[in-house]
Structures are given as C-alpha cells and as structure tokens.
Write a protein that holds these residues in place. Structure first.
Motif, PDB file in Angstrom:
ATOM      1  N   PRO A  64       0.917  -1.001   0.054  1.00 52.22           N
ATOM      2  CA  PRO A  64       0.021   0.009  -0.018  1.00 52.22           C
ATOM      3  C   PRO A  64       0.785   1.235  -0.051  1.00 52.22           C
ATOM      4  O   PRO A  64       1.897   1.284   0.438  1.00 52.22           O
ATOM      5  CB  PRO A  64      -0.597  -0.124   1.454  1.00 52.22           C
ATOM      6  CG  PRO A  64      -0.733  -1.730   1.610  1.00 52.22           C
ATOM      7  CD  PRO A  64       0.269  -2.186   1.247  1.00 52.22           C
ATOM      8  N   ALA A  65       0.493   2.374  -0.530  1.00 50.72           N
ATOM      9  CA  ALA A  65       1.261   3.694  -0.969  1.00 50.72           C
ATOM     10  C   ALA A  65       1.590   4.063   0.498  1.00 50.72           C
ATOM     11  O   ALA A  65       2.778   4.550   0.423  1.00 50.72           O
ATOM     12  CB  ALA A  65       0.197   4.660  -1.525  1.00 50.72           C
ATOM     13  N   GLY A  66       0.875   4.019   1.641  1.00 49.57           N
ATOM     14  CA  GLY A  66       1.135   4.552   2.844  1.00 49.57           C
ATOM     15  C   GLY A  66       2.147   3.956   3.653  1.00 49.57           C
ATOM     16  O   GLY A  66       2.760   4.110   4.465  1.00 49.57           O
ATOM     17  N   ASP A  67       2.470   2.399   3.071  1.00 50.47           N
ATOM     18  CA  ASP A  67       3.587   1.613   3.676  1.00 50.47           C
ATOM     19  C   ASP A  67       4.830   1.633   2.879  1.00 50.47           C
ATOM     20  O   ASP A  67       5.723   0.761   3.098  1.00 50.47           O
ATOM     21  CB  ASP A  67       3.020   0.073   3.941  1.00 50.47           C
ATOM     22  CG  ASP A  67       1.887   0.335   4.763  1.00 50.47           C
ATOM     23  OD1 ASP A  67       1.924   1.179   5.794  1.00 50.47           O
ATOM     24  OD2 ASP A  67       1.067  -0.702   4.809  1.00 50.47           O
ATOM     25  N   ALA A  84      -0.269  10.290  -4.593  1.00 51.62           N
ATOM     26  CA  ALA A  84      -0.502   8.744  -4.497  1.00 51.62           C
ATOM     27  C   ALA A  84      -0.578   8.139  -3.213  1.00 51.62           C
ATOM     28  O   ALA A  84      -0.806   6.849  -3.015  1.00 51.62           O
ATOM     29  CB  ALA A  84       0.589   8.163  -5.171  1.00 51.62           C
ATOM     30  N   GLY A  85       0.037   8.970  -2.092  1.00 51.91           N
ATOM     31  CA  GLY A  85      -0.119   8.460  -0.722  1.00 51.91           C
ATOM     32  C   GLY A  85       0.947   7.910  -0.176  1.00 51.91           C
ATOM     33  O   GLY A  85       1.218   7.514   0.982  1.00 51.91           O
ATOM     34  N   HIS A  86       2.364   8.058  -1.200  1.00 51.91           N
ATOM     35  CA  HIS A  86       3.439   7.598  -0.574  1.00 51.91           C
ATOM     36  C   HIS A  86       3.891   8.808   0.536  1.00 51.91           C
ATOM     37  O   HIS A  86       4.174   9.750   0.314  1.00 51.91           O
ATOM     38  CB  HIS A  86       4.472   7.273  -1.638  1.00 51.91           C
ATOM     39  CG  HIS A  86       4.177   6.252  -2.396  1.00 51.91           C
ATOM     40  ND1 HIS A  86       4.376   4.939  -2.085  1.00 51.91           N
ATOM     41  CD2 HIS A  86       3.394   6.153  -3.686  1.00 51.91           C
ATOM     42  CE1 HIS A  86       3.882   4.089  -3.228  1.00 51.91           C
ATOM     43  NE2 HIS A  86       3.410   4.825  -4.186  1.00 51.91           N
ATOM     44  N   PRO A  87       4.850   8.219   1.586  1.00 51.18           N
ATOM     45  CA  PRO A  87       5.543   9.173   2.486  1.00 51.18           C
ATOM     46  C   PRO A  87       6.739   9.443   1.482  1.00 51.18           C
ATOM     47  O   PRO A  87       7.632   8.557   1.258  1.00 51.18           O
ATOM     48  CB  PRO A  87       5.923   8.425   3.708  1.00 51.18           C
ATOM     49  CG  PRO A  87       4.822   7.476   3.545  1.00 51.18           C
ATOM     50  CD  PRO A  87       4.413   6.829   2.208  1.00 51.18           C
ATOM     51  N   VAL A  88       7.033  10.897   1.355  1.00 49.81           N
ATOM     52  CA  VAL A  88       8.211  11.117   0.731  1.00 49.81           C
ATOM     53  C   VAL A  88       9.080  11.760   1.697  1.00 49.81           C
ATOM     54  O   VAL A  88       8.913  12.661   2.265  1.00 49.81           O
ATOM     55  CB  VAL A  88       7.767  12.184  -0.382  1.00 49.81           C
ATOM     56  CG1 VAL A  88       9.125  12.747  -1.115  1.00 49.81           C
ATOM     57  CG2 VAL A  88       6.951  11.634  -1.525  1.00 49.81           C
ATOM     58  N   VAL A  89      10.357  11.244   1.665  1.00 52.05           N
ATOM     59  CA  VAL A  89      11.607  11.689   2.426  1.00 52.05           C
ATOM     60  C   VAL A  89      12.358  12.085   1.707  1.00 52.05           C
ATOM     61  O   VAL A  89      13.254  11.753   0.889  1.00 52.05           O
ATOM     62  CB  VAL A  89      12.031  10.425   3.324  1.00 52.05           C
ATOM     63  CG1 VAL A  89      13.155  11.056   4.255  1.00 52.05           C
ATOM     64  CG2 VAL A  89      10.985   9.726   3.838  1.00 52.05           C
TER      65      VAL A  89
END
Length: 405
Positions: free
Chosen positions: A50-53, A72-77
């Motif tokens: 999942p995008a959040g993971d 898209a829901g991804h955590p971007v670092v």
C-alpha cells in the motif's frame, strides 16, 4: 515498514529502486517523465505494498514527481544532496556513479537511517502560491539587476553621460530618457527647455533642476565611438531599455500581488507584526518558513535552516567556528534583511547590533547575530500564531524600562 524506495529524478526520466527490510532489491525500473510513465510507476509500486507503507527517498523537496508521489499516498522523504554525498563511499570505493545505483543508494539509506529523516509534509495551497510569487519575483529582480548593469556598462562604453543623469538606470524616467536619446547625437540639441518638457512628460518630482541634470550629462566623459558604432550601440541601448521597462512594470505588478496576498494570510499578519518587517520581506520569510509547525521543532533548527548560526568543528583540543554555507539561502537573505531593517525601529535590536559591532564584528556578521536573536522570537510567535508584542518580549521590555529610567 517492509519496503523502502529510492528515486533518482531527472528531466526526462527517473530511476526507481525498492528494497526490502533486508536490503534485497525487489524492484528496479526506469520511468519516463510523462503521464504514462508516472501512471506506470504508481501501478508498479502498488503491487508491492500500500502507498502509505512504502516511503520514497528523493533528493528534492518539491517538483512534479514529488507532488505525484504525495498525491498517490507515499510518504516522501527528501534527503539533502550533502547527506547522499557523504553516504556514497559506503556503497562504492571507486567513485562510480549511475542513476540506478543512486536510486538503490537512496532506498538503502532510507532503510538503514530512515529514522533520522522526517517525511515531507506539504504546505497549504496558499503558502505554495505565495512561495511561487515570491521566488518568481526574486528571480525577476535578479534579472533586472543584471540587465541594468549591462545597460550601464553599454552606456559607459560610448556615452557615459546618459547613465549619470538619473541616479538609477532602471528607474522609469531613466529608461524613458535613454530610449528617447540613445546616442550623443540624438541629444546634441537637448537644452534646458527641451529637458524641462521631457521631465514634465515623465511627471518628474526630483529635486534636480533641468540645468543640474544637463550639467551631469555634459560634464561626463566624452565617448570616442564613431558614428556607425554609436548608432549600433544606440540600437542595443533601445533594446535593453525596452526589455527593462517591461520587466520593471511586471515586477511592480507582482509586488502588489504579493503585498495583497501576504496581508490576507493569518501567518502573514504574524510576521508583519515585527518591527520594520514590511510586506515584501514578511512574504519572503513566510514563503520559506511555510505553515507546517512540525517542520521546525526548535528555534535552533530554524536558525540552522536560515543560515544565521555558525558551524562548529571540535575535536580534542581543536575547535573552530566557521560560516554556515549549507542552508536555505532565500530564507537567510529575507531574515537578515528584516534584521537589518529592524534595528532602525527597535531599540533592543539596535543595542544588540551596536554591541556586536563593538566586539569587532563587521556589518554582515553583526546582522546575522541580530537575525539569530530575532529567530528565537519569530519561532515563538510563529508556533503560537501570536503577533509580536514588544511588551511580551522580555529583553526588549527590560531595555525599554532601562532607557525610560
């Protein structure tokens, strides 16, 4: 989290790598920077987790690719390029470099050291709009300075007097003058009467009389260019002046838009409450500061981001304090500009600046010291969403009581 991604961005395409918790590569691909490529990237990543993971490390905090990943829901670092550069020897000793290799390195840094970095939290749309306006205006102002220097240099090469008539070569009246009189021959019959008519047509409100301005024109060094060369350079003068005139007008429109925008923002009212912050300077500070309070947990973090505190190198008996180069240069310029202006309205700021100069600091150093002190107050007001109040500022209030006694 069981998967970690790294993305090495580019103008035409991006290299992507995903590793599992053991560091094994589970996905490696290159996508084009277009709608189809970004859609394929989202589809391929969604098959893994999942995008959040699935956090993604990247060497930039903004841009279309970053916006697409956040949407898209991804955590971007975002990782600073200096961090990636320092980690590079961990992965290769020969100094080889490739886009897929950098993508793997970003993913693995996120796997091993992800706890050291904070995921990107996007600012509000209002702050993004203000940032676009402010940064765009700053870039245009830099271009205006560049073009003005080119115009002055061109005039100095064959007609120095035209650059000396008015104080600022990029002022509207100066640009109008060089467009009307681009060569010495064009101004050969310019007398007091014609100069007076020209000044009236430009609504000139300066303190110089037509005779004084003509004296500046006539007493300047005489150019030695031939007739053909002077005519050619005159055409260049007209061209540069026309571009500058349009540029100055557009900067004025952006300035008005920024002043209106920052005044409508609650955080803008907070920053504008500081002495001599103004609207443009306050907008420049707020555009870089943003409205995500979690971004700066302490005033020390904000001071480091603004580049107003030095860097200390200490080892054993050796200790050195050097200038901080790695910082947000736009924020440093805005904060130091505000600090320099504030000493003309705040007795506390004037006293702190004066004591810094008395210790032997030059003007830029003393201004950074004052900016560092203001950062503490600015951070407190920003985090609490409270306008600046000199009576609540302990050091300023104590100094005011001392001066009043």
């Amino acid at each position: 989290m069981l998967h970690f991604g790294g993305l090495d961005w580019g103008d035409a395409g991006h290299a992507v790598c995903v590793v599992d918790i053991a560091g094994a590569v589970v996905l490696k691909l290159e996508v084009t920077h277009d709608a189809a490529g970004l859609a394929d990237l989202r589809k391929r990543l969604a098959k893994l987790a999942p995008a959040g993971d699935l956090p993604i490390a990247i060497e930039r905090p903004s841009g279309l690719i970053v916006d697409a990943l956040v949407e898209a829901g991804h955590p971007v670092v975002p990782l600073h390029p200096n961090v990636v550069k320092a980690c590079r020897p961990r992965y290769r000793a020969a100094g080889a470099k490739s886009d897929p290799g950098d993508a793997f390195m970003l993913a693995d840094i996120l796997r091993t050291d992800g706890h050291r970095f904070r995921p990107l939290t996007p600012c509000s749309d209002e702050i993004k709009a203000l940032r676009a306006l402010v940064r765009g205006r700053d870039d245009l102002v830099a271009e205006r300075v560049c073009l003005a220097n080119r115009l002055r240099s061109l005039l100095d090469s064959f007609w120095p007097g035209a650059a000396a008539v008015f104080a600022d070569i990029d002022s509207p009246i100066a640009l109008a003058f060089v467009q009307r009189y681009p060569t010495p021959e064009a101004a050969a019959r310019l007398g007091e009467k014609r100069m007076k008519v020209f000044l009236a047509s430009q609504s000139y409100c300066g303190r110089r009389s037509p005779a004084d301005l003509l004296d500046r024109l006539r007493t300047a060094p005489t150019g030695l260019a031939g007739e053909a060369e002077a005519q050619a350079r005159g055409e260049m003068v007209r061209a540069l002046a026309a571009v500058l005139e349009r540029l100055v007008g557009e900067i004025a429109k952006l300035t008005a838009r920024i002043e209106h925008t920052v005044a409508d923002l609650p955080d803008g009212q907070v920053v504008m409450s500081f002495p001599r912050a103004g609207r443009i300077c306050a907008a420049q500070i707020l555009a870089e500061l943003g409205d995500v309070r979690e971004r700066f947990q302490t005033p020390d973090q904000l001071a480091a981001e603004a580049g107003v505190c030095p860097v200390t190198h200490a080892s054993g008996k050796s200790r050195g304090v050097v200038f901080r180069w790695a910082c947000n240069h736009r924020l440093r310029a805005a904060v130091t500009c505000f600090a320099d202006n504030s000493r003309h309205a705040s007795p506390w700021a004037a006293d702190l600046y004066k004591r810094a100069r008395a210790r032997g600091c030059d003007h830029p150093h003393a201004t950074r010291i004052l900016a560092r002190a203001w950062i503490r107050v600015l951070w407190r007001a920003w985090t609490s969403r409270t306008a600046y109040n000199p009576k609540s500022h302990g050091a300023a209030a104590a100094l005011n009581q001392t001066l009043a006694a």
